[in-house]
Design an enzyme around this catalytic site. Structure first.
Site, mmCIF file in Angstrom:
data_model
loop_
_atom_site.group_PDB
_atom_site.id
_atom_site.type_symbol
_atom_site.label_atom_id
_atom_site.label_comp_id
_atom_site.label_asym_id
_atom_site.label_seq_id
_atom_site.Cartn_x
_atom_site.Cartn_y
_atom_site.Cartn_z
ATOM 1 N N CYS A 103 85.121 7.921 9.664
ATOM 2 C CA CYS A 103 85.956 6.827 8.914
ATOM 3 C C CYS A 103 86.566 7.600 7.845
ATOM 4 O O CYS A 103 85.815 8.481 7.263
ATOM 5 C CB CYS A 103 84.673 5.835 8.620
ATOM 6 N N CYS A 109 83.608 4.493 0.064
ATOM 7 C CA CYS A 109 82.847 3.387 0.544
ATOM 8 C C CYS A 109 81.499 3.579 0.533
ATOM 9 O O CYS A 109 80.848 4.489 1.208
ATOM 10 C CB CYS A 109 83.344 3.037 1.914
ATOM 11 N N PHE A 332 57.116 -14.469 11.499
ATOM 12 C CA PHE A 332 58.367 -14.309 11.059
ATOM 13 C C PHE A 332 59.540 -14.286 12.181
ATOM 14 O O PHE A 332 60.038 -13.448 12.582
ATOM 15 C CB PHE A 332 58.519 -12.874 10.343
ATOM 16 N N ASN A 337 63.772 -14.516 18.626
ATOM 17 C CA ASN A 337 63.906 -13.107 19.452
ATOM 18 C C ASN A 337 62.981 -12.618 20.245
ATOM 19 O O ASN A 337 63.271 -11.911 21.148
ATOM 20 C CB ASN A 337 64.228 -12.157 18.117
ATOM 21 N N GLU A 353 57.444 -19.478 11.137
ATOM 22 C CA GLU A 353 58.428 -19.366 10.171
ATOM 23 C C GLU A 353 58.163 -19.859 8.852
ATOM 24 O O GLU A 353 57.646 -21.121 8.770
ATOM 25 C CB GLU A 353 59.784 -19.732 10.765
ATOM 26 N N ASP A 401 57.298 -9.401 12.505
ATOM 27 C CA ASP A 401 58.804 -8.925 12.254
ATOM 28 C C ASP A 401 59.150 -9.373 10.892
ATOM 29 O O ASP A 401 60.160 -10.154 10.806
ATOM 30 C CB ASP A 401 59.648 -9.376 13.237
ATOM 31 N N CYS A 427 61.593 -3.314 8.991
ATOM 32 C CA CYS A 427 63.160 -2.794 8.817
ATOM 33 C C CYS A 427 62.860 -1.853 7.450
ATOM 34 O O CYS A 427 63.962 -1.431 6.778
ATOM 35 C CB CYS A 427 63.916 -4.150 8.349
#
Length: 483
Positions: A103, A109, A332, A337, A353, A401, A427
């Site tokens: 890029c 950026c 979660f 998914n 959830e 998750d 994550c």
């Protein structure tokens, strides 16, 4: 680069060998002259992708744009008590893993931080980050982590695009600069899907054509099954500009929505409300998952599918077709998914959830795909709510998750109320390591691990751990045999 969907708390930057960057008081010096330049040999790579070196006095220096083994001229731009921060001004001796960034905006950026490192080396680094963070908690992996990866460019299906209008009326449209709130003006972005990247220039021209461009806070782009949705954050309603946005959406073939108002914005479709959806495969089944623009959706469709495939493969022994009806608790769960693919394998899935609206969406997706999933709402940060869920569902498999903050409240409950199998999708490897330490202290054993390169060219990594509680699994097997 900020994504569209679930708001996840920002990660703190981390170093190596136990050194973690902490926010310091304003006793910070920004150096510009030659006194701030140093020649350094880079010894390693920090978790956030910066090179790590020590100066002649033994002080740690984090160097942006530097790679292990390199000799660089570095300019120190921030001094702290325990370490300094710098950036590369010249590479004197380059690493064999150094590549030309794909890029032209890289370096200014702030969306990517590893484009100067080969894709293979990026992924090796991410595996090492997971291994090291777990090792700090005394957790050893049973072998090398599996790698779940796909293309390094043209993969991102959602993005939030910043909009700024300067004092001269010039419109800037793009992502934030590194370490700044300033926007880097972009005409294209190689990590976005081409259908999204190609909209950046037309979007800037569109904002420039508005009567009130300063009323636009940001833009959100989402690509889902053959369609692109644009959501405008409109700080003040402007009827004429809404007409302009509708004309733009029609010309570009986009679905168009808007968040209207500053304090308590309301969402409104400015084009006919679409039936947004994405697809997943589970064995021979193709699942269609409906969603709304504000729903969390993994940014990388191909890597997400690999994560789902991995979950089904790892859990296959527990989801034996010989004895269908394995009780699975998916926390979660989002739009389904993992819940829906697991249900296609004969599992008896309870999905939880925190948001009532998300529970309704999940239940609707289960009905649409004719799979049996029980959807319910609960506060998954509340220890007592977690205890009740474990008691009432008595799961044989637990799927987690969570957002970046992790699932510590639940993992503490698992110390007292173990489940035979836990699949943890994370994550943030730091909170995964923290939570896994609770589980290992309660007798769990890590059986499998994987690193998912969800965001190539960035230091962000997603990971998966499969843990077994041998005593609980044996008790469960005994109960099944007796039955």
């Amino acid at each position: 680069m900020t994504g569209l969907g679930k708001r996840r708390p920002a990660r703190s930057r981390s170093g190596v060998s136990g050194l973690r960057e902490r926010r310091q008081p304003a006793s910070v010096e920004r150096s510009a002259g030659s006194e701030g330049r140093r020649e350094l040999v880079i010894q390693g790579l920090a978790h956030d992708g910066r090179g790590v070196a020590r100066d002649v006095d033994g002080k740690t220096v984090f160097v942006e744009g530097a790679l292990p083994g390199e000799r660089v001229q570095a300019s120190v731009h921030r001094r702290r008590k325990r370490f300094d921060e710098a950036h590369v001004s010249e590479v004197i001796a380059a690493s064999a893993s150094r590549v030309a960034p794909p890029c032209r905006h890289y370096g200014s950026c702030g969306g990517c931080d590893l484009q100067h490192l080969s894709l293979e080396a990026q992924r090796d680094h991410k595996r090492e980050v997971l291994r090291e963070l777990l090792a700090r908690q005394g957790i050893e992996l049973p072998g090398a982590s599996s790698l779940l990866a796909d293309a390094g460019e043209g993969y991102r299906r959602r993005a939030r695009i910043g909009v700024r209008v300067d004092s001269n009326g010039q419109v800037r449209l793009g992502f934030r600069a590194r370490h700044s709130h300033r926007l880097v003006d972009l005409d294209d972005c190689p990590v976005l899907l081409p259908a999204l990247s190609s909209l950046l220039r037309p979007l800037r021209e569109q904002v420039e054509s508005l009567e009130a461009p300063r009323h636009v806070g940001h833009l959100e782009l989402l690509a889902s099954d053959g369609a692109v949705t644009l959501v405008v954050r409109q700080l003040r309603e402007h009827v004429a500009d809404q007409r302009r946005w509708r004309a733009f959406a029609e010309a570009q073939g986009l679905h168009l929505g808007a968040w209207l108002g500053r304090e308590s914005p309301r969402f409104e479709w400015l084009t006919p409300p679409p039936a947004l959806h994405c697809r997943l495969t589970a064995g021979r089944r193709t699942l269609v998952l409906g969603l709304e623009p504000s729903d969390f959706l993994q940014a990388n469709e191909a890597v997400n599918q690999r994560m789902v495939d991995t979950a089904l493969s790892w859990l296959a022994p527990a989801l034996s077709p010989v004895a269908p009806g394995t009780r699975v608790l998916d926390l979660f769960a989002g739009i389904g998914n993992f819940s829906l693919p697991l249900a296609t394998q004969g599992a008896e899935v309870s999905a939880v959830e925190g948001s009532t609206a998300m529970v309704e969406r999940l239940a609707g997706n289960a009905a649409r795909n004719q799979v049996a999933v029980t959807a319910r709402q609960a506060d998954l940060n509340d220890a007592e709510a977690c205890r009740r869920l474990l008691a009432t569902t008595a799961p044989e498999v637990l799927v987690l998750d969570p957002p970046r903050s992790g699932a510590e409240a639940l993992c503490r409950q698992l110390v007292e109320h173990p489940v035979p199998w836990v699949l943890y999708i994370s994550c943030d490897p730091a909170t995964l390591a923290r939570d896994a330490a609770w589980l290992v202290s309660a007798g769990y054993v890590v059986r499998r691990s994987a690193v998912a390169d969800m965001f190539a060219h960035t230091s962000h990594l997603e990971s998966m751990l499969l843990l077994e509680h041998p005593d609980s699994a044996r008790r469960q097997q005994g109960a099944s045999t007796d039955g």
